[in-house]
Design a protein around this motif. Sequence first.
Motif, short mmCIF file in Angstrom:
data_model
loop_
_atom_site.label_atom_id
_atom_site.label_comp_id
_atom_site.label_asym_id
_atom_site.label_seq_id
_atom_site.Cartn_x
_atom_site.Cartn_y
_atom_site.Cartn_z
N LYS A 232 -36.80 -44.27 -70.67
CA LYS A 232 -36.39 -44.85 -69.39
C LYS A 232 -36.18 -46.35 -69.56
CE LYS A 232 -38.98 -41.63 -66.52
NZ LYS A 232 -40.14 -41.53 -65.64
N ALA A 233 -35.22 -46.90 -68.83
CA ALA A 233 -34.98 -48.34 -68.85
C ALA A 233 -35.87 -48.98 -67.78
CB ALA A 233 -33.52 -48.64 -68.58
N MET A 234 -36.78 -49.84 -68.19
CA MET A 234 -37.71 -50.50 -67.28
C MET A 234 -37.24 -51.93 -67.02
SD MET A 234 -39.70 -47.95 -66.93
CE MET A 234 -41.17 -48.52 -66.09
N HIS A 235 -37.47 -52.43 -65.81
CA HIS A 235 -37.04 -53.78 -65.44
C HIS A 235 -38.07 -54.42 -64.53
CE1 HIS A 235 -35.87 -53.08 -61.16
NE2 HIS A 235 -35.93 -51.83 -61.59
N ARG A 236 -38.01 -55.75 -64.44
CA ARG A 236 -38.88 -56.49 -63.52
C ARG A 236 -38.27 -56.42 -62.13
NH1 ARG A 236 -38.86 -62.65 -63.46
NH2 ARG A 236 -39.67 -62.85 -61.40
N LYS A 237 -39.09 -56.20 -61.14
CA LYS A 237 -38.59 -56.09 -59.78
C LYS A 237 -38.18 -57.46 -59.24
CE LYS A 237 -41.39 -52.06 -58.92
NZ LYS A 237 -42.58 -51.55 -58.24
N SER A 238 -37.14 -57.48 -58.45
CA SER A 238 -36.63 -58.75 -57.92
C SER A 238 -37.40 -59.17 -56.69
CB SER A 238 -35.15 -58.61 -57.58
OG SER A 238 -34.99 -57.62 -56.58
N GLY A 239 -37.29 -60.46 -56.36
CA GLY A 239 -37.92 -60.99 -55.16
C GLY A 239 -39.34 -61.45 -55.36
N THR A 240 -39.75 -61.77 -56.59
CA THR A 240 -41.14 -62.15 -56.84
C THR A 240 -41.29 -63.61 -57.26
OG1 THR A 240 -40.96 -61.41 -59.14
CG2 THR A 240 -41.76 -59.81 -57.56
N SER A 241 -40.22 -64.39 -57.24
CA SER A 241 -40.29 -65.75 -57.73
C SER A 241 -40.86 -66.72 -56.70
CB SER A 241 -38.91 -66.24 -58.16
OG SER A 241 -38.45 -65.46 -59.23
N HIS A 242 -40.37 -66.65 -55.46
CA HIS A 242 -40.81 -67.59 -54.44
C HIS A 242 -40.51 -67.00 -53.07
CE1 HIS A 242 -36.62 -69.13 -53.74
NE2 HIS A 242 -36.49 -68.62 -54.94
N LEU A 243 -40.79 -67.75 -52.02
CA LEU A 243 -40.58 -67.34 -50.62
C LEU A 243 -41.38 -66.09 -50.26
CD1 LEU A 243 -36.71 -67.86 -50.32
CD2 LEU A 243 -38.49 -69.41 -49.58
N GLN A 244 -42.63 -66.02 -50.72
CA GLN A 244 -43.44 -64.85 -50.45
C GLN A 244 -44.37 -65.01 -49.26
OE1 GLN A 244 -45.38 -63.30 -53.90
NE2 GLN A 244 -43.55 -63.43 -55.14
N ALA A 245 -44.37 -66.17 -48.64
CA ALA A 245 -45.26 -66.40 -47.51
C ALA A 245 -44.92 -65.50 -46.33
CB ALA A 245 -45.19 -67.86 -47.08
N ARG A 246 -43.65 -65.18 -46.19
CA ARG A 246 -43.23 -64.35 -45.05
C ARG A 246 -43.33 -62.85 -45.35
NH1 ARG A 246 -37.00 -66.24 -45.60
NH2 ARG A 246 -36.51 -65.05 -47.46
N MET A 247 -43.62 -62.48 -46.58
CA MET A 247 -43.71 -61.06 -46.94
C MET A 247 -45.07 -60.48 -46.55
SD MET A 247 -42.17 -60.52 -50.71
CE MET A 247 -40.63 -61.20 -51.22
N SER A 248 -45.05 -59.20 -46.21
CA SER A 248 -46.31 -58.53 -45.94
C SER A 248 -47.03 -58.26 -47.26
CB SER A 248 -46.05 -57.20 -45.22
OG SER A 248 -45.36 -56.31 -46.06
N GLN A 249 -48.32 -58.05 -47.18
CA GLN A 249 -49.11 -57.77 -48.38
C GLN A 249 -48.64 -56.48 -49.04
OE1 GLN A 249 -51.43 -59.60 -50.02
NE2 GLN A 249 -50.78 -61.18 -48.60
N LYS A 250 -48.27 -55.50 -48.25
CA LYS A 250 -47.81 -54.22 -48.80
C LYS A 250 -46.53 -54.39 -49.62
CE LYS A 250 -46.58 -49.54 -47.41
NZ LYS A 250 -46.42 -48.62 -46.28
N ARG A 251 -45.63 -55.22 -49.10
CA ARG A 251 -44.36 -55.45 -49.80
C ARG A 251 -44.60 -56.19 -51.11
NH1 ARG A 251 -39.28 -58.77 -47.32
NH2 ARG A 251 -37.95 -58.65 -49.14
N LYS A 252 -45.47 -57.21 -51.09
CA LYS A 252 -45.78 -57.96 -52.31
C LYS A 252 -46.48 -57.07 -53.34
CE LYS A 252 -47.61 -61.66 -50.15
NZ LYS A 252 -48.21 -62.99 -50.00
#
Length: 67
Positions: free
Chosen positions: A21-41
């Motif tokens: 399987k081709a594995m990759h790093r998930k996007s959206g983890t670099s910055h702007l995480q203050a507005r994300m819910s804990q479940k999403r992070k």
Amino acid sequence: MPKMKTHKGTKKRFRLSATGKAMHRKSGTSHLQARMSQKRKRNLRGTGAMDVCMEKTIHAALSGNSY
């Protein structure tokens, strides 16, 4: 014929698992995480598997090598 070269951009972004399987790093983890819910992070942690339709392309770009 000369050897097939590895696509360096693909090498940096993907690796193959033991089952192929081709594995990759998930996007959206670099910055702007203050507005994300804990479940999403929490769900963005670790690596994810690519879609099956993209695996053939990634295998070809990696020339069969896993890094």
